[in-house]
Design an enzyme around this catalytic site. Structure first.
Site: not given
Ligand code: SAH
Length: 255
Positions: A34, A55, A165
């Site tokens: 990813d 993406k 998100m």
């Molecule tokens: N599978 C991922 C989430 C994917 S959706 C998980 O479990 O974290 C992508 C969203 O995850 C982003 O828009 C944001 O809201 C959040 N995100 C991912 N990494 C992040 C981080 N290091 N700090 C804060 N939000 C994060």
């Protein structure tokens, strides 16, 4: 025919991957990764061919079809394919679609759990998501729907709600949470790039949430509302070694 391991990479810092995930990376022939994956993870699989299949958002719906096809194709040619997903693979990771396509193709797979962004944000800010007696439930929600509306019936769904998100629509989220019945002075903690070297956190009253937009713009961001957003200890008592966070007071009247 090979197999596929869905490996959760964690929220951004390479050393938050699990030992199991690291071991599988070391055995992989191909890694389909990813966006938002720490480049440091490549050191765990120097032998593998890395394919970036990142993406963002809804604009690239065909990308998912291409990823599904690549999974089946690569698993047909290699013993172990690692599908590396940010955070935890089971949280807003479109995992169900990829599991389905592998099932239909008769390809064996496993899922390795990891640290999701909500947990990284809680750790980063030292604000536990559950609180004894006051925070008994946690919900993980997406703030991003096609209609830009929060799904489901109005009203708080849990003592602590974590929105993924959310970065681009803090003003809309503020309005909808107020309409859903959260009090205007509810604590909100906003954390972007949690667990990364350049993590940022800010705290707000709910009716001031929109003001966080600039600070967290164009960064992966979670918004935490309710019990888990409140400081666990008085802010002034955090040790000097605490992460250097940007702090916006929850209430301008608070010293
Ligand atoms: N599978 C991922 C989430 C994917 S959706 C998980 O479990 O974290 C992508 C969203 O995850 C982003 O828009 C944001 O809201 C959040 N995100 C991912 N990494 C992040 C981080 N290091 N700090 C804060 N939000 C994060």
């Amino acid at each position: 025919m090979g197999r596929v391991a869905f490996v959760s990479a964690g929220p951004g810092a390479a050393d938050l991957i699990t030992l199991r995930g690291a071991r599988l990376l070391g055995q992989a022939e191909v890694v389909l990764a990813d966006a938002l994956i720490d480049p440091g993870l490549r050191e765990l699989a120097p032998q593998a061919r890395w394919v970036d299949v990142g993406k963002r958002g809804f604009c690239h719906s065909t990308a998912q079809t291409a990823i599904n096809a690549a999974l089946v194709r690569e698993a047909g040619q290699h013993a172990l394919v690692v599908r590396l997903k940010g955070g935890d693979a089971s949280v807003f990771g479109r995992l169900e679609e990829e599991l389905r396509v592998l099932h239909e193709a008769g390809i064996d797979c496993e899922v390795v759990p990891g640290v999701t962004a909500a947990l990284a944000a809680a750790a980063q800010t030292r604000r536990p998501l559950t609180r004894r007696g006051q925070g008994r439930s946690v919900s993980l929600c997406t703030a991003m729907t096609r209609e830009f509306e929060l799904p489901g019936s109005p009203g708080p769904k849990a003592d602590t709600e974590v929105f993924y998100m959310a970065g681009r629509q803090l003003a809309a989220l503020q309005r909808q949470l107020l309409e859903a019945g959260w009090p205007a002075d509810s604590a909100v903690s906003v954390v972007s790039r949690a667990a990364c070297a350049d993590a940022r956190a800010s705290e707000h009253r709910l009716d001031q949430l929109a003001s966080a937009s600039l600070l967290h713009r164009d960064r992966p961001t979670v918004v935490i509302v309710g019990a888990g957003a409140r400081p666990a200890v008085p802010q002034s008592s955090l040790p000097a070694s605490a992460p250097d966070l940007d702090r916006i007071p929850a209430d301008p009247r608070t010293p």
